[in-house]
Design an enzyme around this catalytic site. Structure first.
Site, PDB file in Angstrom:
ATOM      1  N   SER A  53      -5.998   3.413   4.387  1.00  0.00           N
ATOM      2  CA  SER A  53      -5.511   2.560   3.303  1.00  0.00           C
ATOM      3  C   SER A  53      -6.652   1.867   2.554  1.00  0.00           C
ATOM      4  O   SER A  53      -6.523   0.712   2.131  1.00  0.00           O
ATOM      5  CB  SER A  53      -4.531   1.511   3.843  1.00  0.00           C
ATOM      6  OG  SER A  53      -3.640   1.090   2.850  1.00  0.00           O
TER       7      SER A  53
ATOM      8  N   LYS B 160      -0.078   3.797  -2.564  1.00  0.00           N
ATOM      9  CA  LYS B 160      -1.115   4.827  -2.412  1.00  0.00           C
ATOM     10  C   LYS B 160      -0.537   6.229  -2.234  1.00  0.00           C
ATOM     11  O   LYS B 160      -1.258   7.212  -2.387  1.00  0.00           O
ATOM     12  CB  LYS B 160      -2.041   4.454  -1.263  1.00  0.00           C
ATOM     13  CG  LYS B 160      -2.916   3.264  -1.611  1.00  0.00           C
ATOM     14  CD  LYS B 160      -3.604   2.657  -0.413  1.00  0.00           C
ATOM     15  CE  LYS B 160      -4.423   1.440  -0.860  1.00  0.00           C
ATOM     16  NZ  LYS B 160      -4.573   0.428   0.165  1.00  0.00           N
TER      17      LYS B 160
ATOM     18  N   SER C 112       0.791  -1.235   0.000  1.00  0.00           N
ATOM     19  CA  SER C 112       0.000   0.000   0.000  1.00  0.00           C
ATOM     20  C   SER C 112       0.822   1.284   0.000  1.00  0.00           C
ATOM     21  O   SER C 112       0.245   2.372  -0.021  1.00  0.00           O
ATOM     22  CB  SER C 112      -0.955   0.014   1.195  1.00  0.00           C
ATOM     23  OG  SER C 112      -2.041  -0.855   0.956  1.00  0.00           O
TER      24      SER C 112
END
Length: 356
Positions: A110, A58, A55
Site C-alpha cells: 500500500s 489503489k 487505500s
C-alpha cells in the site's frame, strides 16, 4: 437542578474531546457481496452510500496504471513521490524502479510513494493521472465514485461506495496482470531498499505460507515468490482515521466467485469470512440457459456461444425467467434474465436464420 445538568453535559463533552481519535471514523458504514462473474448484488447493507474508501483507491490506481504503461518502463522516482505522506515502500528520490515493481509495492504494501510515482509516470502528473482515474470510472459506470488522489489519503470529495468499490475489484480482476499482482502474497523487490514484501491482506496469506518460508538467499529478485492458494485469492486493505478500516476481498470456491467489500468495519477479517461462507451456503451456480442455437420463430433464431450461469439461491431458482428483445431489423438481440420483476443479467446474443 438546571445547573447540575449543564455541569454534567459540559463534563461529557470534555471527556469526549479528550478521548483518542485514532480508531474513530466519521460517517456511516456499508458492505456488499457481488457475484464475481456478473456483478450482481447477492448481499448488501448501505452499499450505495458515498463514503471514504482509503487505500482501496489503489485497486483503481493499479488498473489505470497498467492500462496506460508498460510493465518494464523505468520510472525515475521524484522528490514528491519519495516524500509522499502515509504508508511507504521507502523509495529514494532519483532511483529507477520498473512499473511492475511499483505495482507490487502499491498492492502488497500500500505504498503511497508507489502510487505517486505511478501517477506521475502514467498520467504525466498526479493531477493528470487522477483525471484518467475519474474518466475510467465514468466508463465503468461507477456513479458514486470521485477520486481526488491516487493513494486514498483523506479528501472530503474523495468518495465511493461499497458497491462501486467491489465493482472496481471485479473489473480489475479481468486484467491478467492485475490479477497476478493482487493475488501475490510475497514478493522480493529490487528497489534500493530491496526487501521481501508480504501482502498486508491476512485472508490472502492464509493457506499460502508465511514470509519466513523464504530465506534471504532465495534468488528471485522481481518475480512472484508466493501466490494466494486459499478461498480468498485477491484483494486490498485500507485505513485512515476518517474512513476507518476498509477491506476488499475476492473469494472463490468450487467455481463460484464472490467479491466482498466492507467500509468502516472494525471486525473486517471475520465479517469477510462470514459473508463468503454465507454465499457458499445459500447460493449455487445454476445453468440458466445452455449454449447453442434456439429457434425463436420460423424465420429467426438466436445463438449463445457460452452458457448463462448464475449464482442463485433456492427461492430464486423457482422464479427465474428469460426475456428476449430483438431489434426491428432482426440483426441484434439481447437476452435478459429476471427473477420475478427484477432484471439480474443481460447479454447480447447472435441473431441467425432459423433451422427448417
Amino acid at each position: 437542578m438546571l445547573r447540575l445538568v449543564r455541569i454534567i453535559l459540559f463534563t461529557i463533552v470534555v471527556v469526549m474531546l479528550m478521548l483518542p481519535q485514532t480508531s474513530l471514523a466519521r460517517g456511516g458504514s456499508g458492505y456488499v457481496v457481488l457475484d464475481g462473474d456478473t456483478g450482481r448484488v447477492l448481499l448488501e447493507s448501505n452499499s450505495d452510500a458515498r463514503l471514504p474508501i482509503a487505500s482501496l483507491t489503489k485497486i483503481w490506481t493499479a488498473l489505470v496504471a497498467i492500462e496506460n504503461s508498460d510493465l518494464q518502463d523505468e520510472v525515475v522516482i521524484s522528490p514528491r513521490a519519495a516524500m509522499a505522506e502515509g504508508s511507504s515502500i521507502y523509495l529514494q528520490a532519483g532511483e529507477k524502479v520498473t512499473v511492475e515493481t511499483l505495482l507490487y509495492g502499491l498492492m502488497l504494501r500500500s505504498g503511497n510513494d508507489a502510487a505517486t510515482a505511478l501517477a506521475e509516470h502514467a498520467g504525466g502528473s498526479v493531477e493528470g493521472f487522477v483525471k484518467l482515474m475519474n474518466e475510467r470510472a465514468v466508463v465503468a459506470g461507477l456513479t458514486n465514485t470521485v477520486f481526488m488522489n491516487p493513494s486514498g489519503l483523506h479528501h472530503d470529495e474523495h468518495l465511493s461506495s461499497a458497491r462501486d468499490t467491489a465493482e472496481m475489484l471485479r473489473i480489475a480482476l479481468q486484467n491478467k496482470t492485475f490479477k497476478k499482482i493482487a493475488s501475490t502474497v510475497l514478493y522480493r523487490a529490487d528497489t534500493e531498499n530491496g526487501m521481501l514484501w508480504e501482502n498486508k491482506h491476512r485472508l490472502l496469506r492464509e493457506g499460502a505460507g508465511v514470509a519466513v518460508d523464504i530465506d534471504d538467499e532465495t534468488t528471485q529478485p522481481v518475480s512472484s515468490l508466493k501466490s494466494a492458494t486459499g478461498t480468498a485469492f485477491a484483494g486490498k486493505t485500507g485505513f485512515t482515521k476518517v474512513a476507518g478500516r476498509t477491506l476488499a476481498t475476492a473469494f472463490q470456491k468450487n467455481g463460484q466467485i464472490c467479491i466482498v467489500v466492507t467500509l468502516n468495519e472494525s471486525d473486517d477479517w471475520n465479517v469477510h469470512r462470514g459473508l463468503a461462507n454465507k454465499v457458499w451456503q445459500d447460493y449455487s451456480i445454476e445453468t440458466v440457459v445452455k449454449k447453442g442455437k434456439y429457434n425463436v420463430n420460423k424465420k429467426v433464431a438466436i445463438r449463445l456461444d457460452q452458457p448463462i450461469r448464475l449464482q442463485l439461491n433456492k427461492k430464486e431458482k423457482e422464479s427465474v425467467r428469460q426475456v428476449l428483445h430483438i431489434s426491428r431489423k432482426r440483426k441484434e438481440a439481447v437476452l435478459s434474465i429476471f427473477i420475478g420483476d427484477e432484471l439480474i443479467y443481460a447479454t447480447p446474443v447472435a441473431v441467425e436464420s432459423a433451422d427448417r
